[in-house]
Design a protein around this motif. Structure first.
Motif, PDB file in Angstrom:
ATOM      1  N   LEU A 125      -6.913  -8.335  12.980  1.00  0.00           N
ATOM      2  CA  LEU A 125      -7.361  -8.764  14.307  1.00  0.00           C
ATOM      3  C   LEU A 125      -7.441  -7.574  15.264  1.00  0.00           C
ATOM      4  CD1 LEU A 125      -5.274 -12.052  14.741  1.00  0.00           C
ATOM      5  CD2 LEU A 125      -7.666 -11.839  14.032  1.00  0.00           C
ATOM      6  N   ALA A 126      -6.431  -6.695  15.173  1.00  0.00           N
ATOM      7  CA  ALA A 126      -6.441  -5.499  16.010  1.00  0.00           C
ATOM      8  C   ALA A 126      -7.604  -4.589  15.640  1.00  0.00           C
ATOM      9  CB  ALA A 126      -5.114  -4.753  15.871  1.00  0.00           C
ATOM     10  N   ALA A 127      -7.894  -4.480  14.346  1.00  0.00           N
ATOM     11  CA  ALA A 127      -8.995  -3.627  13.893  1.00  0.00           C
ATOM     12  C   ALA A 127     -10.332  -4.130  14.423  1.00  0.00           C
ATOM     13  CB  ALA A 127      -9.013  -3.560  12.366  1.00  0.00           C
ATOM     14  N   LEU A 182     -12.505  -1.889  16.910  1.00  0.00           N
ATOM     15  CA  LEU A 182     -13.791  -1.420  16.404  1.00  0.00           C
ATOM     16  C   LEU A 182     -14.963  -2.177  17.006  1.00  0.00           C
ATOM     17  CD1 LEU A 182     -12.862  -0.974  12.634  1.00  0.00           C
ATOM     18  CD2 LEU A 182     -12.945   0.761  14.428  1.00  0.00           C
ATOM     19  N   TYR A 183     -14.658  -3.189  17.812  1.00  0.00           N
ATOM     20  CA  TYR A 183     -15.706  -3.955  18.475  1.00  0.00           C
ATOM     21  C   TYR A 183     -16.602  -3.035  19.309  1.00  0.00           C
ATOM     22  CZ  TYR A 183     -17.779  -7.229  21.823  1.00  0.00           C
ATOM     23  OH  TYR A 183     -18.643  -7.932  22.618  1.00  0.00           O
ATOM     24  N   ALA A 201     -21.235   0.439  17.064  1.00  0.00           N
ATOM     25  CA  ALA A 201     -19.957  -0.255  16.886  1.00  0.00           C
ATOM     26  C   ALA A 201     -20.226  -1.633  16.303  1.00  0.00           C
ATOM     27  CB  ALA A 201     -19.243  -0.367  18.230  1.00  0.00           C
ATOM     28  N   LEU A 202     -19.168  -2.387  16.041  1.00  0.00           N
ATOM     29  CA  LEU A 202     -19.347  -3.729  15.493  1.00  0.00           C
ATOM     30  C   LEU A 202     -20.203  -4.606  16.405  1.00  0.00           C
ATOM     31  CD1 LEU A 202     -15.832  -4.693  14.045  1.00  0.00           C
ATOM     32  CD2 LEU A 202     -17.931  -4.196  12.782  1.00  0.00           C
ATOM     33  N   ARG A 203     -20.037  -4.429  17.706  1.00  0.00           N
ATOM     34  CA  ARG A 203     -20.781  -5.248  18.658  1.00  0.00           C
ATOM     35  C   ARG A 203     -22.278  -4.999  18.583  1.00  0.00           C
ATOM     36  NH1 ARG A 203     -19.945  -4.783  24.435  1.00  0.00           N
ATOM     37  NH2 ARG A 203     -22.185  -4.940  24.622  1.00  0.00           N
ATOM     38  N   ASP A 204     -22.690  -3.871  17.983  1.00  0.00           N
ATOM     39  CA  ASP A 204     -24.103  -3.548  17.882  1.00  0.00           C
ATOM     40  C   ASP A 204     -24.792  -4.234  16.713  1.00  0.00           C
ATOM     41  OD1 ASP A 204     -24.246  -1.777  20.125  1.00  0.00           O
ATOM     42  OD2 ASP A 204     -23.154  -0.301  18.942  1.00  0.00           O
ATOM     43  N   LEU A 205     -24.006  -4.847  15.810  1.00  0.00           N
ATOM     44  CA  LEU A 205     -24.626  -5.605  14.729  1.00  0.00           C
ATOM     45  C   LEU A 205     -25.329  -6.816  15.333  1.00  0.00           C
ATOM     46  CD1 LEU A 205     -21.797  -5.452  12.041  1.00  0.00           C
ATOM     47  CD2 LEU A 205     -23.946  -4.170  12.061  1.00  0.00           C
ATOM     48  N   PRO A 206     -26.573  -7.066  14.947  1.00  0.00           N
ATOM     49  CA  PRO A 206     -27.370  -8.115  15.599  1.00  0.00           C
ATOM     50  C   PRO A 206     -26.669  -9.469  15.642  1.00  0.00           C
ATOM     51  CG  PRO A 206     -28.756  -6.811  14.141  1.00  0.00           C
ATOM     52  CD  PRO A 206     -27.332  -6.354  13.905  1.00  0.00           C
ATOM     53  N   PHE A 227     -19.509 -14.064  17.988  1.00  0.00           N
ATOM     54  CA  PHE A 227     -18.719 -14.633  16.889  1.00  0.00           C
ATOM     55  C   PHE A 227     -17.437 -13.835  16.668  1.00  0.00           C
ATOM     56  CE2 PHE A 227     -23.115 -15.907  16.060  1.00  0.00           C
ATOM     57  CZ  PHE A 227     -22.954 -17.284  15.997  1.00  0.00           C
ATOM     58  N   LEU A 228     -17.495 -12.526  16.856  1.00  0.00           N
ATOM     59  CA  LEU A 228     -16.291 -11.700  16.748  1.00  0.00           C
ATOM     60  C   LEU A 228     -15.290 -12.077  17.834  1.00  0.00           C
ATOM     61  CD1 LEU A 228     -17.851  -8.168  16.062  1.00  0.00           C
ATOM     62  CD2 LEU A 228     -16.614  -9.603  14.420  1.00  0.00           C
ATOM     63  N   ILE A 229     -15.788 -12.231  19.054  1.00  0.00           N
ATOM     64  CA  ILE A 229     -14.911 -12.595  20.174  1.00  0.00           C
ATOM     65  C   ILE A 229     -14.257 -13.949  19.924  1.00  0.00           C
ATOM     66  CG2 ILE A 229     -14.880 -13.218  22.629  1.00  0.00           C
ATOM     67  CD1 ILE A 229     -17.194 -11.176  22.978  1.00  0.00           C
ATOM     68  N   ALA A 230     -15.061 -14.935  19.528  1.00  0.00           N
ATOM     69  CA  ALA A 230     -14.531 -16.287  19.303  1.00  0.00           C
ATOM     70  C   ALA A 230     -13.506 -16.297  18.178  1.00  0.00           C
ATOM     71  CB  ALA A 230     -15.675 -17.250  18.994  1.00  0.00           C
ATOM     72  N   TYR A 231     -13.765 -15.536  17.124  1.00  0.00           N
ATOM     73  CA  TYR A 231     -12.838 -15.510  15.991  1.00  0.00           C
ATOM     74  C   TYR A 231     -11.489 -14.915  16.394  1.00  0.00           C
ATOM     75  CZ  TYR A 231     -10.579 -14.046  11.688  1.00  0.00           C
ATOM     76  OH  TYR A 231      -9.651 -13.845  10.703  1.00  0.00           O
TER      77      TYR A 231
END
Length: 305
Positions: free
Chosen positions: A132-134, A138-139, A152-157, A162-166
């Motif tokens: 979760l920290a990773a 890395l977001y 970064a991860l947030r740049d994936l289309p 979904f990352l935030i919600a998870y």
């Protein structure tokens, strides 16, 4: 006018009127230092404990508050963010002016969270909490260079929301479940996790709408950029409806009402979201919906058990 000349009264009054009031400065600090957001994470975790009618340990509460404060503030002071071609909002301008303070706050929060993590014996869950920290770190932290820019991860289309919600659902539902010795695959835990996931997902779309122009300038593909703002609002409302329908069983009618009522103001915040809205609309109202959910659950537990 000489440097030592007295300032005209009119000019002094105009300068004073342009200065933010103490209340405005305090509100800015509360919202833009992510303290309000950390309180929301703490509150949603507490709401999960309230659902199971168990007191939330204050040390766990402090650890979650501090960890959230660290992750969001370290994200807000990343150097590359201030090199992007952006139109600075009041929020971004405040963060830029207080980068040192935010960095110091992040380090202090990290020290508190790490100390409690080791003192309270969370080491057996190092792998679970570590992932979760990773994801959180890395977001926004650049990972790889692609087409001339670090990504970064947030740049994936379409992945941001979904990352935030998870992560939020995992922290606010799974951590209480693990603390209470409940299996993550237990049906009730699954329902609570899914409900929290879709609730946060609906609100996360609001912030994609806020960042519409910024994400287009930085080349980040989000739902508003791909499908349009109106379609994004409809998807967000659909996610909110799913969260409202995922009701846990075995609770009183009053408790069920408390769980569903915050969906109404949440729907209003989603529907009227626009990138031209003031910063407070997003920082105070959108994030405040999470605390409204906590308040509703607390009142249900207090008055109806």
């Amino acid at each position: 006018m000489r440097p030592d000349s007295p300032t005209p009264v009119g000019a002094a009054s105009a300068g004073a009127s342009r200065r933010p009031s103490r209340l405005r400065r305090a509100t800015d600090a509360l919202l833009y230092s992510s303290t309000w957001l950390a309180l929301a994470a703490l509150g949603l975790t507490w709401a999960t404990f309230l659902f199971w009618q168990t007191a939330m340990p204050w040390r766990l509460a402090l650890m979650i508050f501090a960890a959230t404060l660290f992750l969001y503030n370290i994200d807000s002071v990343l150097p590359y963010k201030f090199q992007q071609r952006l139109v600075l909002s009041g929020r971004k301008r405040w963060m830029l002016e207080h980068r040192r303070e935010l960095f110091a706050l992040a380090l202090a929060a990290l020290a508190v969270a790490a100390t409690l993590f080791f003192l309270d014996g969370w080491q057996p869950l190092m792998l679970f909490l570590g992932h979760l920290a990773a994801i959180s770190l890395l977001y926004s932290l650049p990972l790889a260079r692609w087409r001339g820019r670090w990504r970064a991860l947030r740049d994936l289309p379409l992945l941001k929301v979904f990352l935030i919600a998870y992560v939020w659902a995992a922290v606010t539902v799974w951590i209480p479940a693990l603390y209470l010795g409940k299996a993550l695959a237990a049906p009730l835990v699954v329902v609570l996790f899914a409900r929290r996931f879709f609730f946060i997902l609906a609100l996360a779309f609001v912030f994609d709408i806020r960042d519409y122009t910024k994400d287009r300038l930085t080349g980040t593909l989000t739902f508003p950029g791909v499908f349009g703002v109106r379609a994004t609002k409809l998807v967000a409302l659909a996610a909110l409806a799913v969260a409202s329908l995922l009701l846990p069983w075995g609770v009183s009618a009053a408790h069920l009402l408390a769980l569903t009522l915050p969906a109404l103001p949440a729907a209003a915040v989603i529907w009227y979201a626009d990138e031209t809205r003031p910063d407070y609309y997003f920082a105070l109202l959108a994030d405040g919906i999470m605390l409204l959910q906590v308040l509703a659950v607390w009142l249900a537990a207090l008055y109806w058990g």
